[in-house]
Scaffold this motif. Structure first.
Motif, short mmCIF file in Angstrom:
data_model
loop_
_atom_site.label_atom_id
_atom_site.label_comp_id
_atom_site.label_asym_id
_atom_site.label_seq_id
_atom_site.Cartn_x
_atom_site.Cartn_y
_atom_site.Cartn_z
N VAL A 541 40.48 40.53 30.51
CA VAL A 541 41.50 40.09 29.55
C VAL A 541 42.17 41.30 28.89
O VAL A 541 43.39 41.35 28.72
CB VAL A 541 40.87 39.17 28.48
CG1 VAL A 541 41.87 38.91 27.34
CG2 VAL A 541 40.44 37.85 29.11
N ALA A 542 41.35 42.32 28.54
CA ALA A 542 41.91 43.52 27.89
C ALA A 542 42.91 44.23 28.80
O ALA A 542 43.97 44.68 28.37
CB ALA A 542 40.78 44.48 27.52
N PHE A 547 49.11 45.21 30.00
CA PHE A 547 50.34 45.17 30.79
C PHE A 547 51.51 44.57 29.99
O PHE A 547 52.66 44.93 30.20
CB PHE A 547 50.15 44.34 32.07
CG PHE A 547 49.17 44.97 33.05
CD1 PHE A 547 49.11 46.35 33.20
CD2 PHE A 547 48.32 44.17 33.82
CE1 PHE A 547 48.23 46.91 34.10
CE2 PHE A 547 47.43 44.74 34.71
CZ PHE A 547 47.38 46.12 34.85
N ILE A 548 51.20 43.62 29.11
CA ILE A 548 52.28 42.90 28.42
C ILE A 548 52.37 43.23 26.95
O ILE A 548 53.20 42.70 26.22
CB ILE A 548 52.12 41.37 28.60
CG1 ILE A 548 50.69 40.95 28.24
CG2 ILE A 548 52.47 40.94 29.98
CD1 ILE A 548 50.43 39.47 28.44
N LYS A 549 51.50 44.13 26.48
CA LYS A 549 51.50 44.50 25.06
C LYS A 549 52.83 45.09 24.60
O LYS A 549 53.28 44.80 23.48
CB LYS A 549 50.36 45.49 24.78
CG LYS A 549 50.09 45.71 23.28
CD LYS A 549 48.83 46.54 23.07
CE LYS A 549 48.50 46.64 21.58
NZ LYS A 549 49.53 47.28 20.81
N SER A 558 51.04 40.29 17.38
CA SER A 558 49.72 40.85 17.64
C SER A 558 48.96 39.96 18.62
O SER A 558 49.03 38.73 18.55
CB SER A 558 48.92 40.99 16.35
OG SER A 558 48.79 39.73 15.70
N ILE A 559 48.22 40.60 19.58
CA ILE A 559 47.42 39.86 20.55
C ILE A 559 45.95 40.21 20.29
O ILE A 559 45.56 41.39 20.32
CB ILE A 559 47.80 40.23 21.99
CG1 ILE A 559 49.31 40.00 22.23
CG2 ILE A 559 46.99 39.41 22.98
CD1 ILE A 559 49.77 40.40 23.60
N SER A 577 43.62 36.62 36.22
CA SER A 577 44.44 37.59 35.49
C SER A 577 45.91 37.15 35.46
O SER A 577 46.59 37.25 34.44
CB SER A 577 44.32 38.97 36.15
OG SER A 577 45.14 39.91 35.48
N THR A 578 46.37 36.62 36.61
CA THR A 578 47.75 36.09 36.68
C THR A 578 47.93 34.91 35.73
O THR A 578 48.96 34.79 35.04
CB THR A 578 48.09 35.66 38.12
OG1 THR A 578 47.99 36.80 38.98
CG2 THR A 578 49.51 35.09 38.20
#
Length: 681
Positions: A541-542, A547-549, A558-559, A577-578
């Motif tokens: 998950v991290a 990739f999208i942060k 915030s994620i 992951s996708t």
């Protein structure tokens, strides 16, 4: 954006040739007639004449009268009801509500065929064709006017055929085939002259002038002035407004700009009195162009903005394109490049929409051929199965007959009831077995049909994405680059940076779309292998978040990764992951700046793992939520910062979750946020 100015100002109105022109008397005279002791039919005729008159002078009053008459028509009088529906469709068309107008016309067509009153069909198809012509759908206009001609000839309705000639002339004019257009108009002129029908003769002249003026301005003006004389004599305000507008257009062609403004303003004054919104917008657009030509940019801006306010909520796409085109040029002249680019983008969006309508016809034809081929294939399969069933049935019947005969012989010979019953039971079992075989064959056919439908839905989704969603970001990049190449020297550093950021955003959208499209295509072809392995869920998950942060950071979102750092799970790492990436990207899209997204994993009652992606976004209405995971029903909605999407990512999520024997669902409350859940087994 450079363009031919004549093309814009010379939008000579499609003088609406709605075919409800009855003998027109003064309104007060008609209202006085209603005070007399009239029969039901006489009263209806007077009402219909009043509606027709109001359609020319006050659209709102025509609606009020239609509503009043609805209550007086007898329930058994189907023709009067159809006549009133036709008037209603015409009123909406004259108000610029073309979709609503055509919806009513379609109802009239269906009822006419059902009630066997096909004499309404020619008039209805003609008026529907004119609606399509006014919004720029030439092919649809042609199809409907051709149908009108077919029914008019069937009932030998010469009067309607004369109006159809005007309609065909307008189509040829729209296709820039003026020679053919003029032939149709002269044919209509001949008929209306023979009937001394000045009203419709004026309509012919105003449209004829638009064609003749293309090669000879004086000749065009001659017919237009003749039209004005007739309309002034008949006090036909709506037609006068059209004629004044066109006269202003001809003076523009002669470069007599003051005279052009004078006649256009006279036209505008009449349209404002009649509350003809589309007419007001068209003339404001024309006046704006005249002021643009004499470099009075302030007044040009005012009139173009007035036109825009009316046209943006309407379906008059061709007029709206012309307005955007003018505003692009105006803002370039005043060096407001950001606004110019905005209007240029809107222009291309409509152009793409019109192109899609034309391309959809091609795709529709291809689909039709594809379906016919499938049907032929299915029919061949059914025929083979039917033949097989027929042979089986024949054999069964013969066998049954033979067994029955044998049974009788044995019964007569041996008088052995036990043996006879045994043979009959065997016969019954054979028939039941064959029936079961036939049922299995029918079930197989049903499964084949379901697979074909699913295949069609997948094909339609693919066509939709490739022909529309992939085009939009690429088109946007192209337009931005074209604008920079053309105006680079005149642009400030701020303009350049802003344009490059727009290009970067469009490029990222294109990359994300292609990535999902390729993954989805490989999935449909079964080229993605399912490879489960034990992975650390927190790390997976991290990595996905990293990739999208940057996209989330750009919106100040915030994620939070709440997954246990020691959580290990047996999954296909790439697939899950996708799924997580698409769900988080979706949450970013629909979460306002400053919001929060939380990712977590919990155990279910049956020891399955439940992933959750929770956001504080705008939420999803129930009607849209029901369609999110259904192919062919996905809806693409703009995000909180107008981000675009295709709905393809959620379909991928569903497929990959199902490969893990899991399911995916959501819980949402509009205004508070959404939580997506999925399980893996």
């Amino acid at each position: 954006m450079d363009f031919n100015m004549r093309r814009l100002i010379f939008i000579l109105f499609l003088a609406l040739i709605y075919t409800e022109t009855m003998s027109i008397e003064k309104i007060d005279s008609l209202e006085n007639l209603l005070k007399n002791n009239l029969t039901y039919s006489e009263k209806l005729n007077v009402y219909f004449e009043l509606i027709d008159t109001y359609l020319d002078t006050d659209i709102q009053k025509s609606f009020e009268l239609i509503k009043k008459i609805e209550k007086t028509i007898k329930s058994s009088d189907s023709k009067a009801k159809l006549q009133l529906q036709l008037f209603t469709g015409i009123a909406y068309g004259k108000s610029g509500e073309f979709d609503k107008s055509n919806s009513i016309f379609n109802e009239v067509i269906n009822q006419s065929k059902k009630l066997n009153t096909e004499e309404f069909l020619a008039r209805t198809y003609l008026n529907m064709g004119l609606n399509y012509l006014r919004v720029g759908f030439i092919d649809k206009a042609t199809d409907n006017i051709n149908l009108a001609e077919k029914y008019a000839k069937k009932y030998n309705n010469i009067n309607i055929l004369a109006f159809i000639n005007i309609g065909q002339g307008l189509i040829m004019r729209a296709k820039d085939k003026c020679d053919e257009s003029i032939k149709y108009f002269f044919s209509a002129e001949k008929y209306f002259k023979s009937k001394n029908d000045l009203d419709n003769l004026a309509t012919v002249y105003v449209n004829l002038s638009s064609c003749l003026a293309k090669s000879n301005l004086d000749e065009g003006m001659k017919y237009l002035i003749e039209s004005i004389k007739i309309n002034e004599k008949l006090n036909k305000l709506s037609n006068l407004a059209i004629s004044y507008h066109n006269l202003g257009a001809l003076y523009f062609e002669k470069k007599d700009y003051q005279e052009s403004i004078k006649w256009l303003e006279k036209s505008l004054e009449i349209k404002q009195k009649m509350n003809n919104q589309i007419g007001i917008a068209t003339t404001c657009l024309a006046i704006g162009e005249v002021y643009f030509s004499i470099k009075n940019y302030g007044k040009a801006q005012k009139y173009l903005n007035d036109a825009l306010k009316i046209l943006e909520p309407s379906q008059s796409l061709s007029l709206l394109m012309n307005t955007y085109q003018m505003l692009d040029s105006l803002n370039q002249k005043t060096k407001n490049y950001k606004k110019a680019h905005e209007y240029l983008n809107r222009y291309y969006e409509i152009q793409n929409k019109l192109n899609e309508v034309e391309k959809s016809k091609v795709v529709e034809n291809l689909n039709m051929k594809y379906e016919i081929a499938n049907k032929e294939k299915e029919n061949a399969q059914l025929k083979r199965k039917y033949d097989k069933q027929y042979y089986i049935s024949t054999i069964v019947i013969i066998a049954a007959g033979f067994i029955a005969l044998l049974s009788v012989m044995l019964f007569i010979k041996n008088r052995n009831k036990k043996k006879t019953n045994k043979l009959l039971t065997l016969n019954k079992n054979i028939i039941e077995a064959k029936n079961a075989e036939l049922a299995n064959l029918n079930e197989e056919l049903s499964l084949i049909n379901d697979k074909l439908k699913e295949s069609n839905l997948q094909k339609d989704k693919f066509f939709s994405i490739v022909s529309h969603d992939l085009r939009s970001p690429v088109s946007s990049m192209y337009q931005l680059i074209e604008l920079m190449v053309r105006d680079y020297k005149n642009m400030t550093e701020e303009d350049k940076i802003e344009s490059l950021e727009c290009i970067q955003y469009s490029a990222k959208n294109t990359f994300d779309l292609i990535q999902n499209l390729l993954t989805w295509s490989r999935s449909q072809l079964n080229k993605i292998e399912f490879n489960p392995q034990l992975v650390n869920a927190f790390d997976m998950v991290a990595l996905t978040i990293s990739f999208i942060k940057p996209v989330a950071d750009a919106k100040g979102i915030s994620i939070i990764n709440k997954v246990d750092t020691k959580e290990e799970i047996l999954i296909d790492k790439e697939m899950i992951s996708t799924v997580v990436r698409n769900l988080v990207s979706n949450s970013i899209k629909f979460t306002n700046p400053g919001g929060k997204i939380t990712i977590n994993i919990e155990n279910s009652d049956n020891n399955n793992k439940i992933f959750s992606v929770k956001d504080t976004g705008v939420g999803i209405p129930d009607k849209i939520a029901e369609t999110l995971f259904v192919i062919g029903s996905t809806i693409s909605t703009l995000g909180t910062n107008d981000e675009q999407g295709t709905g393809l990512g959620l379909l991928l999520c569903k497929e990959f979750v199902e490969k893990h024997n899991g399911k995916i669902w959501l819980e949402s409350e509009v205004g508070k946020g959404t939580t997506f859940y999925f399980t893996v087994n």
